[in-house]
Design an enzyme around this catalytic site. Structure first.
Site, mmCIF file in Angstrom:
data_model
loop_
_atom_site.group_PDB
_atom_site.id
_atom_site.type_symbol
_atom_site.label_atom_id
_atom_site.label_comp_id
_atom_site.label_asym_id
_atom_site.label_seq_id
_atom_site.Cartn_x
_atom_site.Cartn_y
_atom_site.Cartn_z
ATOM 1 N N HIS A 235 0.846 -0.947 -0.377
ATOM 2 C CA HIS A 235 -0.045 0.281 -0.204
ATOM 3 C C HIS A 235 1.377 1.399 -0.026
ATOM 4 C CE1 HIS A 235 -3.220 2.728 1.232
ATOM 5 N NE2 HIS A 235 -2.533 3.116 2.011
ATOM 6 N N ASP B 246 0.610 5.757 0.072
ATOM 7 C CA ASP B 246 -0.520 6.796 -0.015
ATOM 8 C C ASP B 246 0.673 7.341 -1.118
ATOM 9 O OD1 ASP B 246 -2.123 6.193 2.161
ATOM 10 O OD2 ASP B 246 -0.460 6.693 3.392
ATOM 11 N N ASP C 210 -7.535 1.996 3.271
ATOM 12 C CA ASP C 210 -7.456 2.857 4.690
ATOM 13 C C ASP C 210 -8.137 4.127 4.449
ATOM 14 O OD1 ASP C 210 -5.137 3.375 6.375
ATOM 15 O OD2 ASP C 210 -4.177 4.130 4.902
ATOM 16 N N HIS D 85 -7.404 9.642 -0.144
ATOM 17 C CA HIS D 85 -7.298 9.696 1.189
ATOM 18 C C HIS D 85 -6.842 10.089 2.262
ATOM 19 C CE1 HIS D 85 -5.489 6.367 0.799
ATOM 20 N NE2 HIS D 85 -4.703 6.751 2.160
#
Length: 1041
Positions: free
Chosen positions: A260, A262, A372, A577
């Site tokens: 993952h 960001d 997330d 996000h």
């Protein structure tokens, strides 16, 4: 003779094995100390430091200077390139040789002009395999480059992870050498660590636990770290243990490689590009060595970046995708916030993402992947299904502060009744490392035992940590089918969900939103990001609609498809996000704000071009066109530009999805006004009353609302003895996540902001508009100025607000106590609305002390209600009879400047008779957010009004009009409509454009084979169930010569 069996003490035996594999204790004589054999320093080391993120071919042309281990480099966000010259000793022939590299920062190894592996201490990637077996003919001398980013895995926070970055942090190179790697030692270490994990994880009540511990102890007995010839006997003991199989009923764990990343957070967007390269090239290397390793990767934007910056790596990703090892998932442009983006923006996440995956990898994604984000809208199931997705994976609700979510595998039913299969990995993580403890937790923590016997296990270091390691893979393979443990298989998301679908008959269903009981502050933090988002969603809506109308009306107009795609992708990027939510560093917020400004400036130019095409006619002086981009007719007061640079108010009537000529500035030529003009009266005590015959609002001398009356019924909306428009300040100190969290206890610190009597002044004197304004000192450092405005014919009163905000850990809200009683309030969400409780009966109720909404919140009892509208806010709450709108926060991490400075926003108050649906609250909120447009055109504006579309039912909203994505001739439009009231509706869509055919389609604009819509008198009939979203393809008639 074999030694006699001895009694074993549990703890000492356990610790004996632990010390044998310890990287810290007894490394002079234990097994861990033999992991690397002979070593030698690198032949030469040189470095080059730059503040830019240079591409490889530019970086290696720079002037490199001699460097050595122990050197420091920096500061934060700079890049240090190292040229590493290697000379492998001849004596190492036949052995595995690694470059061992340890430095602060994130590294990337380049070999022969291509990236080959990421290097991060936090990601357990501190060596690069030069050769698995040095051959006689292999080169002994070679040159590598190591590109080191001057930031840690999670940014560069000063003193804590989420603190603002330390701009002066320096980084250090602590190791650079060649070494022989002992693969046989590595295998033994993996086995011993797994046996230790099983012994500890199963505990002293388990027979299998003791078997694992005694096997490990026996291995220590037979294994002499200085004599490799003893290793096979120890390995055989482990193999015997791990080959003992479990039963057929064992839980199956589907292990999928994952990293993952960001898209921006504690580092800027541009660093994410390099994080992707560092991580994915490492995954590619593992795929090459492990044919059964499967790696799942989301976010089309990140893949597009890698395609642009690292084409060689991207080609390899495509190759492994063809083999089924690199698996694109998610279907969206980025892993967006699940609460704040509009319904249309959520559709575009999938539309852009799925189109990219189809074009680049030959197929769309079948799983939505959002592990997330900070909550999940109740409309996501419908949007997913409309985009070809029926499966959803996340885990964020494991972060709930108050209530434990009751399921890990379940069906999720959305607002309209759409259902998707959802899986939360029961290990409550998307960054596992393959340990026994994590595997056992995945089974024991599963809340759907007996209903689901398969679970996901996502393993790998995220956020630039390079994803999975060979060690993780070795652990998982060893545990493939071992007695006492769940069955483990390296698997894809499709294999997981297929297994869950085969046995889904006993799964439970969760209805409505998936609300995260944490991070409620993200609805408000960084108000300018929220405002930019709302404004840019509106701009793109208007540009697409006007451009589509111009395309249909003008043979010369070219629809700006490429520009709109670029603008949409920028907006979708900002909806990541940790960006739109405001939980990012200052560098990211500033870049996001510049992206919004780019959309605004491009959008203004495109609106002008479309308006010019719509009004193209006879030559003459410049004209003014008033455009309504909403699907219902509107009569509103508008400030129009006049000759000489002046402006004047005018009452304008414009049909839905159409335009009208601007009224004459000459009062004698203006039409008579049927509505009652606005009256403005200031009393001797300083209070002011505004009255337009629909509502009457009374303000006390401090600007607070003492009365709000619906004139026709005489009904008072403000609670008896209470004051509306009351600004309140709260202390706002969360437990840790500063920009993210507002805690329940902040409500205990409520302090009304009191102004100075006599501050209220009359602004606009009445007629078309009446207003009063005041100033308010919030604190010694923060001020507020507000104009309260009432227009002729308008059912709501507006509060235009300016704030100069300079606070620390304070939260500003505005409250309206209502003379309404209801156990629930209604909040607008994407393509609809939902109810939430106004009481704190249960823990599920009070965990919603701060919630999110889009353009309106309504509190109604039978026959009457009060709605609070806004143009750029998302945080809200209704407790008892008090409607509250969250305005500004002041967190100091990860951005110490968040929300500081000047803000402008508008909210409005609308009392109404009957239900909010019948009273037009939904339409009023749209009108507040989509003002009429007064657009200059190069020639005379059309003399008559014109409308392109109308809908026969007010319950159905025409949300979007655009050109179809997939039509190469560009003569097909897409219309998106939704049912907004929560009712079943049959309605007619009236079309005043030259349409040849009409069809239903899905949200990806793929034609429904059974979706032909007959055109009758320029109308098509449509049927809707509650909150259903429907999309149409309109094929335009060929243009006339």
């Amino acid at each position: 003779m074999a030694p006699a069996p001895a009694l074993k003490h549990w703890r000492t035996t356990l610790e004996r094995v632990e010390k044998f594999v310890s990287p810290r204790y007894f490394t002079d004589c234990n097994l861990r100390g033999r992991l690397f054999g002979d070593s030698c320093p690198v032949a030469a080391l040189a470095s080059f430091l730059t503040s830019e993120r240079l591409p490889y071919h530019e970086a290696i042309q720079q002037e490199f200077r001699p460097a050595q281990v122990g050197d420091s480099f920096g500061p934060t966000w700079w890049t240090c390139w190292f040229r590493v010259e290697l000379s492998i000793p001849e004596a190492w022939v036949g052995q595995e040789v690694h470059l061992c590299w340890e430095s602060d920062g994130e590294g990337l190894v380049w070999r022969n002009g291509e990236p080959v592996q990421g290097l991060t201490k936090e990601g357990e990637k501190t060596s690069y395999v030069l050769t698995e077996k040095l051959g006689d003919g292999d080169p002994r001398n070679l040159t590598l480059y190591v590109e080191v980013a001057c930031n840690a895995l999670l940014g560069a926070g000063k003193d804590s992870m989420i603190a603002p970055p330390d701009p002066d942090r320096m980084f250090k190179l602590s190791r650079a050498e060649l070494a022989v790697f002992r693969r046989d030692v590595h295998r033994l270490l993996v086995d011993l660590e797994l046996l230790l994990g099983i012994a500890k994880g199963l505990g002293q009540e388990s027979q299998r636990s003791f078997q694992a511990l005694y096997t490990a102890n026996h291995m220590v007995n037979v294994c002499d770290p200085t004599r490799p010839e003893t290793f096979p006997a120890a390995q055989a003991l482990a193999s015997k243990f791990f080959s003992q199989r479990g039963g057929e009923s064992q839980h199956t764990i589907h292990a999928t490689g994952h990293c993952h990343i960001d898209t921006a957070w504690l580092w800027p967007f541009k660093e994410t590009v390099r994080k992707c390269a560092r991580s994915w090239v490492t995954a590619v290397q593992l795929m090459e060595e492990n044919a059964d390793f499967i790696f799942a990767c989301s976010q089309a934007q990140q893949l597009e970046w890698v395609k642009s910056h690292y084409p060689g790596l991207y080609a390899r990703l495509q190759e492994f995708a063809c083999r089924g090892q690199f698996v694109p998932v998610g279907g969206t442009w980025v892993e967006m916030d699940g609460n704040l983006p509009s319904g249309e923006a959520m559709v575009r996440q999938f539309l852009q993402g799925q189109a990219f995956f189809l074009q680049e990898f030959g197929k769309t994604c079948s799983e939505f992947w959002l592990p997330d984000t900070f909550g999940y809208s109740a409309q996501l199931p419908q949007i997913m299904r409309g985009c070809g997705i029926t499966r959803f994976l996340t885990q964020k609700l494991s972060w709930n502060l108050v209530n434990s979510f009751p399921h890990h595998t379940f069906f999720w039913e959305g607002l309209d009744g759409s259902r998707v299969l959802v899986h939360f990995p029961p290990g409550d993580s998307y960054g596992m490392q393959g340990s026994v403890d994590e595997i056992l937790k995945t089974v024991t923590n599963n809340r759907d035992k007996g209903r689901a016997n398969h679970s996901a296990f996502l393993f790998g270091f995220g956020d630039g940590g390079g994803g999975p390691t060979q060690t993780m893979l070795d652990r998982l393979r060893r545990l493939r089918n071992t007695d006492g443990m769940p069955r483990v298989q390296l698997s894809s998301p499709d294999q997981l969900f297929s297994a869950l679908e085969k046995d889904a008959g006993q799964l439970c269903t969760w209805v409505g939103e998936l609300f995260l009981e944490l991070h409620n502050g993200t609805y408000t933090t960084h108000a300018q990001l929220k405002k930019g988002n709302r404004e840019c969603e509106q701009i793109l809506h208007d540009v697409e609609l006007l451009s589509a109308l111009a395309l249909a009306r003008s043979t010369q107009f070219l629809y700006p498809a490429a520009q709109l795609q670029k603008m949409w992708r920028i907006l979708l990027l900002n909806q990541f996000h940790d960006v739109l939510t405001g939980s990012c560093i200052q560098l990211v917020a500033e870049e996001a704000l510049s992206f919004y400004e780019d959309i605004r400036s491009r959008g203004t130019a495109l609106l002008g071009a479309a308006a010019a095409a719509l009004s193209a006619g006879e030559p003459g002086p410049e004209g003014l066109l008033v455009v309504n981009t909403l699907p219902w007719p509107r009569t509103e007061v508008l400030l129009l530009p006049r000759p000489g640079g002046t402006h004047s108010l005018a009452l304008v009537t414009v049909p839905g999805v159409g335009y009208a000529p601007a009224p004459s500035p000459n009062p004698s030529q203006a039409p008579s006004q049927p509505q009652q003009p606005v009256g403005v009266v200031q009393e001797s005590d300083g209070s002011v009353t505004l009255d337009n015959g629909i509502i009457r609002v009374k303000l006390d001398p401090l600007g607070r609302v003492t009365s709000l009356v619906l004139v026709a019924s005489g009904r008072e909306a403000i609670a008896q003895g209470a004051l509306g428009n009351q600004f309140v300040l709260f202390d706002d100190v969360p437990l840790f996540w500063d920009a993210w969290d507002v805690m329940d206890y902040h409500l205990e610190t409520r302090k009304p902001v009191l102004g100075q009597a006599g501050a209220l002044e009359v602004g606009a004197q009445g007629g078309l508009r009446g207003s009063a304004w005041f100033q308010l000192q919030i604190s010694p450092d923060s001020q507020l100025r507000q104009e309260v405005v009432l227009d002729v014919g308008c059912p709501y009163v507006r509060f235009h607000t300016e704030v100069h905000w300079h606070e620390a850990h304070k939260f500003l809200k505005v409250e309206f106590p209502a003379r309404v009683r209801s156990p629930q309030a209604t909040y607008e969400i994407q393509f609809g609305h939902l109810q939430r409780p106004t009481h704190y009966n249960t823990s599920w109720d009070w965990a919603r002390f701060e919630v999110w909404a889009h353009r309106w919140v309504d509190l109604s009892e039978h026959g009457f209600g009060l709605a609070l509208l806004n143009d750029c806010k998302y945080g809200a709450a209704v407790r008892g009879d008090v409607l509250s709108l969250s305005l500004l926060r002041a967190p100091k991490a990860p951005d110490a400047t968040a929300d500081m400075g000047h803000h402008e926003f508008t909210y409005a108050l609308m009392p109404h008779q009957g239900s909010f649906q019948d009273a037009g609250v939904i339409q009023a909120a749209y009108s507040l957010n989509f003002p009429l447009l007064a657009l200059r055109v190069p020639g005379p504006a059309p003399a008559t009004a014109w409308s392109a579309f109308s809908v026969s039912s007010p319950a159905v909203v025409l949300e979007t009009v655009k050109q179809a994505e997939r039509n190469p001739q560009g003569r097909t439009l897409v219309l998106r409509l939704y049912e907004a009231y929560g009712s079943r509706v049959d309605c007619w869509l009236h079309i005043l454009l030259p349409v040849q055919e009409a069809f239903l389609c899905d949200l990806l604009e793929q034609r429904d084979p059974a979706g032909y819509l007959p055109l009758r008198d320029s109308r098509v009939k449509l049927s809707f169930s509650p909150f259903q979203v429907r999309s149409l393809l309109l094929v335009l008639q060929p243009p006339r010569n």
